[in-house]
Design a protein around this motif. Sequence first.
Motif, short mmCIF file in Angstrom:
data_model
loop_
_atom_site.label_atom_id
_atom_site.label_comp_id
_atom_site.label_asym_id
_atom_site.label_seq_id
_atom_site.Cartn_x
_atom_site.Cartn_y
_atom_site.Cartn_z
N UNK A 628 46.62 13.25 99.20
CA UNK A 628 46.29 12.33 98.12
C UNK A 628 44.83 12.51 97.69
N UNK A 629 44.59 12.25 96.39
CA UNK A 629 43.25 12.35 95.80
C UNK A 629 43.02 11.14 94.92
N UNK A 630 41.80 10.61 94.94
CA UNK A 630 41.41 9.53 94.05
C UNK A 630 40.65 10.15 92.88
N UNK A 631 41.21 10.02 91.70
CA UNK A 631 40.62 10.66 90.51
C UNK A 631 39.44 9.82 90.03
N UNK A 632 38.31 10.50 89.80
CA UNK A 632 37.12 9.81 89.31
C UNK A 632 36.95 10.02 87.80
N UNK A 633 37.22 11.23 87.35
CA UNK A 633 37.06 11.51 85.91
C UNK A 633 37.64 12.88 85.61
N UNK A 634 37.85 13.14 84.32
CA UNK A 634 38.22 14.47 83.85
C UNK A 634 36.96 15.19 83.38
N UNK A 635 36.79 16.44 83.79
CA UNK A 635 35.60 17.19 83.40
C UNK A 635 35.79 17.74 81.99
#
Length: 635
Positions: A628-635
């Motif tokens: 699992x990954x917690x998304x912070x933002x799209x580059x």
Amino acid sequence: MPRVVVWAAHLALPIAGLWLLLTVPDADVIWQHHQTHFWLVLVVAAVNVAIGVAMSIAAHNRSDGRLFLVSLVFLAAAGFLFAHAIATPGVLIGHPNAGFDTAMAVGLIIGAVLAVLSSLRLPAGIPRWQSGLRVALALILFAWMVVSLLDLPPLSRQTQVREVEGVMVWPALAAVVLYLVAAVRFYLLHRRAPSAVLISVVTAFVLLAEAMVAVTLADKWRLSWWEWHLILTTAFLFVGYSAYVQYRREGTAAGLFDGIAVAETTRRVRAQYEAALEELVAALQESERGERPERLAVRMAERFGLTEKQAAVLDRAAAALLAERDLSGRLGALVTVGEQARVGAGEHEFLRAAAAAVEPSFGPVEIGLISDGRLDLRGADTLPLTVKGQVAGAVRIPPGGRAELRATLANQLSIGLENARLYGQLSTLFRQYMSPDVAAALLADPDQAALGGQLVDVTALFADLRGFTTFSEAVEPGDIVEMLNRYHGVAVPCILDNGGTIVQFVGDALLALFNAPARQADHELRAVRAALQMQAAVREIAEGRPDWPRFRVGANTGPALVGNIGSELLRGFNAMGDAVNVAARLQTIAEPGQVVIGGATFDAVADRTRAAFLGDLEVKGRRQTVRAYAVEALS
């Protein structure tokens, strides 16, 4: 008996008669009458020169080298026949000389060379060397007649028994062969493109070859000698008669000899006629009152040398072609109107597109719809537009053409209008209760509503409100509905704008799919972008209502069975599979305002995403761990 056999038999008659006279000397009697010879041959030669000149003029009008060379063949034969006539002894000069004896042989030999040249593959146009041939022929003829009449050397030598003797025999025999070669080549042209004038040229070349044989073998003033005069006369008259028959049929001298022309000339002439017809059709189309532009028809007649009757035929042909094109254009416009009535097109969009599509064929079409019980477009020249048997509007179509086509156009517009309204009603009904992609798919193909599904790689997005149960206990039901409507009011567009399909709302939660039913190569990226946009939009609302719960979002990618699930009485579009279940479990791991994605989703967007690795997590109901990954933002 085939025509070609009959034709060949007739052509063999002169040579058979010559053979009979030569093999029966008693029958080949002498008839020497100088005055009769002079006037008879002179008149025949003059007529033949006229035919050759007519061919030459036609060749220049068409700028065709082959026709020009054929005209020189007949001018050479006719010109030296004329020289032979004026050198008749006892008329203009006192005694026979070589100018009288050999004129016809020389003319036929020159003609044979020109005949073979004309049968070769020639380009369009008349090159300089061909024009030079005519000048040279005219100079030779003029010099021959002057020297012959003045009885000057070398034409002043005494007469001989035959007109072809000594060294002249071999050129004469070669001329026979050349005429026959040219005749065969022109006959092959006739087989490819049958033409009366071509077959007349073939016949004339064969007769000229036979005349050359008679000139070579016959003694002067005998019946066999007179026969070549008749053969030449027949050859020229055959061409002249064919031209006359064609003139009677066509009514004009223009194009009498077009059958002889090279293929490029024929194509050019045909293109000119087509251009004239197109010009006349265009003028008819531009005529404001439908009157026929008579001056243009006259101009066409002058350009192509047409008679008044032919100009009238051209005028009628243009009118018929215009009517056919108008009919084809209107039928095509009706087909286009039917194509415009497609799923998803609104009624105003359909009517605007239909009016624009039919304008080139029907003219400017005015369309009015009933609004508030009123219809502004009225008049005797209007036709009704109906929906379910009731008048819904009217259309004004410019007069002209067939009335039934105008009525058909009104019917097509009515059908399209009714379809547009029906589609609009169905679309509104469907889209309010299901995702637009699903609604469009069902409208386009109702069979997709059947139970069942297919295995598809999807990205499932789950979202629910953390603390929703506690919040519901503390507020009134109306406050709950207000919150959900506001949240969903901003969340739904984020999903739809990224191509997602909202499968269901369950209380405070929603499930959306990407890559189903519509296929998307970048469905993982779309899902992550939609989740981040949704959290940002909800965050703005929640800033003013700190007591409201916040969304937590989970997304995962993998195979799922996508389709219609339920019963024959009630069904819904949904997705089932481990990938969907994992998305739901990841959503429970996420914190309020957070987006958590599975490993497969992250792998697809790793180069575009900034995310924190949460580890290989154990989730409820699953034996294997989930990356699992917690998304912070799209580059």
